[in-house]
Enzyme design. Structure first.
Site, mmCIF file in Angstrom:
data_model
loop_
_atom_site.group_PDB
_atom_site.id
_atom_site.type_symbol
_atom_site.label_atom_id
_atom_site.label_comp_id
_atom_site.label_asym_id
_atom_site.label_seq_id
_atom_site.Cartn_x
_atom_site.Cartn_y
_atom_site.Cartn_z
ATOM 1 N N LYS A 124 -10.000 -5.821 10.266
ATOM 2 C CA LYS A 124 -11.112 -5.304 9.454
ATOM 3 C C LYS A 124 -12.475 -5.411 10.145
ATOM 4 O O LYS A 124 -13.362 -4.600 9.903
ATOM 5 C CB LYS A 124 -11.165 -6.013 8.099
ATOM 6 C CG LYS A 124 -10.017 -5.663 7.171
ATOM 7 C CD LYS A 124 -10.228 -6.301 5.805
ATOM 8 C CE LYS A 124 -9.108 -5.948 4.848
ATOM 9 N NZ LYS A 124 -9.363 -6.475 3.482
ATOM 10 N N ALA A 144 -15.228 -18.825 1.428
ATOM 11 C CA ALA A 144 -16.383 -18.189 2.066
ATOM 12 C C ALA A 144 -15.957 -17.333 3.255
ATOM 13 O O ALA A 144 -16.747 -17.093 4.161
ATOM 14 C CB ALA A 144 -17.382 -19.251 2.503
ATOM 15 N N GLY A 145 -14.718 -16.870 3.233
ATOM 16 C CA GLY A 145 -14.212 -16.031 4.319
ATOM 17 C C GLY A 145 -14.502 -14.561 4.084
ATOM 18 O O GLY A 145 -15.387 -14.195 3.300
ATOM 19 N N TYR A 190 -1.717 -12.006 -5.107
ATOM 20 C CA TYR A 190 -0.782 -11.385 -6.050
ATOM 21 C C TYR A 190 0.679 -11.685 -5.704
ATOM 22 O O TYR A 190 1.586 -11.172 -6.357
ATOM 23 C CB TYR A 190 -1.013 -9.875 -6.162
ATOM 24 C CG TYR A 190 -0.921 -9.083 -4.880
ATOM 25 C CD1 TYR A 190 0.298 -8.750 -4.320
ATOM 26 C CD2 TYR A 190 -2.073 -8.639 -4.248
ATOM 27 C CE1 TYR A 190 0.385 -8.013 -3.160
ATOM 28 C CE2 TYR A 190 -2.011 -7.892 -3.088
ATOM 29 C CZ TYR A 190 -0.778 -7.577 -2.549
ATOM 30 O OH TYR A 190 -0.702 -6.851 -1.388
ATOM 31 N N GLY A 223 -4.407 -10.860 -8.227
ATOM 32 C CA GLY A 223 -4.959 -9.949 -7.236
ATOM 33 C C GLY A 223 -4.510 -8.507 -7.346
ATOM 34 O O GLY A 223 -5.014 -7.650 -6.615
ATOM 35 N N SER A 278 0.814 -1.219 0.000
ATOM 36 C CA SER A 278 0.000 0.000 0.000
ATOM 37 C C SER A 278 0.847 1.267 0.000
ATOM 38 O O SER A 278 0.537 2.217 -0.732
ATOM 39 C CB SER A 278 -0.955 -0.007 1.191
ATOM 40 O OG SER A 278 -1.965 -0.980 1.022
ATOM 41 N N ASP A 323 -13.188 -3.145 -0.936
ATOM 42 C CA ASP A 323 -12.657 -4.384 -1.515
ATOM 43 C C ASP A 323 -13.566 -4.955 -2.601
ATOM 44 O O ASP A 323 -13.121 -5.247 -3.712
ATOM 45 C CB ASP A 323 -12.451 -5.440 -0.423
ATOM 46 C CG ASP A 323 -11.249 -5.160 0.450
ATOM 47 O OD1 ASP A 323 -10.288 -4.537 -0.041
ATOM 48 O OD2 ASP A 323 -11.260 -5.566 1.624
#
Length: 279
Positions: A66, A128-129, A221, A242, A17, A102
């Site tokens: 998060k 499924a997270g 990624y 990604g 980032s 996201d």
């Protein structure tokens, strides 16, 4: 005065980032700096208060904060509330507002890559997270023809399918059944960490039954091309790693902080260069 932004997480030293956002600031000649802050779970509350008290313009939030960060914010965007996770915080004159970019970042990246609508597509989501929930919810709200969730734990796939079925035709399958019926899908999306460095030789499911012309996407990624993407490409499929989602979620966060469009290609080039990929 220099405006400070950043990302909090644990671990955080691997984050790209800062590379991506600093490239945007340089391109637009913004007097800003972006830093990676290592924050343990026990420090999360004080870190969020620090955003307010120190006057940071905003931050991104990554694993494992998060979900837990929500309780410390003043306002939660409806989409972030539904997803149950925040990845972007805006400091609006001391009022901390939480967003999730996201899922929308992924949908935009996918549309850019395939160059057509998704309304006629049959999509398989692997996993499924938390990452899957954001992607699946935004795809279902966009309106796809059919979406199926598969996961090693079928109950989690079922729970996510129920949520997404509010907006589009969504069901779930066991991993074994999904592999057997793979030829039915136009787009396969891996949202799990299977295949991430250093486990380069792993795949979340077999592509033996992948149909000709299908598109395969992986949120990972690092490596730049997972084994899943290499095998899909060898079968003649279009692929997306990604990086695109990472860049577009970052661009959406940038817009929330600065109320202007981000230099997406500059941001993407900086990430790809850092990863050693081909621009």
């Amino acid at each position: 005065m220099n405006q400070v932004l950043g990302v909090i997480g644990s671990p955080i030293s691997h984050s790209l980032s800062p590379v991506m956002h600093e490239a945007a600031y340089e391109e637009l000649q913004l007097n800003c700096s972006y830093h990676a802050f290592h924050v343990e779970s026990t420090q999360l509350k004080s870190a969020v208060e620090g955003v307010r008290s120190l006057g940071l313009k905003g931050i991104n939030v990554t694993i494992p904060h998060k979900v837990d960060v929500i309780q410390y914010l003043d306002h939660i965007d409806p989409l972030a509330e539904e997803i149950g996770a925040v990845n972007t915080i805006v400091n609006d004159q001391g009022v901390l507002k939480g967003y999730n970019t996201d899922g929308d970042g992924y949908v935009y990246a996918l549309l850019q890559r395939i160059g057509k609508t998704l309304h006629d597509k049959r999509i398989l989501i692997v996993g499924a997270g938390g990452a899957a929930k954001g992607v699946a919810l935004c795809l279902s709200k966009y309106g796809v023809k059919k979406m199926t969730i598969t996961n090693r734990t079928s109950s989690k796939a079922e729970d996510l399918a129920v949520i997404c079925s509010r907006y589009s035709d969504t069901d779930y399958l066991s991993l074994e059944m999904a592999q057997a019926e793979l030829a039915e899908f136009d787009i396969i999306i891996n949202t799990t960490s299977i295949g991430m460095a250093p486990n380069f030789d792993q795949m979340p499911l077999s592509l033996e039954n992948l149909r000709k012309g299908a598109f395969v996407s992986d949120l990972i990624y690092n490596p730049y091309k997972t084994k899943l993407l290499i095998e899909a490409e060898n079968k003649g499929s279009g692929i997306m790693n990604g990086v695109d989602m990472f860049v577009h979620q970052g661009a959406l966060a940038f817009k929330k902080w600065f109320n202007k469009e981000a230099p997406v290609q500059i941001m993407k080039n900086s990430v790809i260069k850092h990863l050693g990929g081909s621009i």
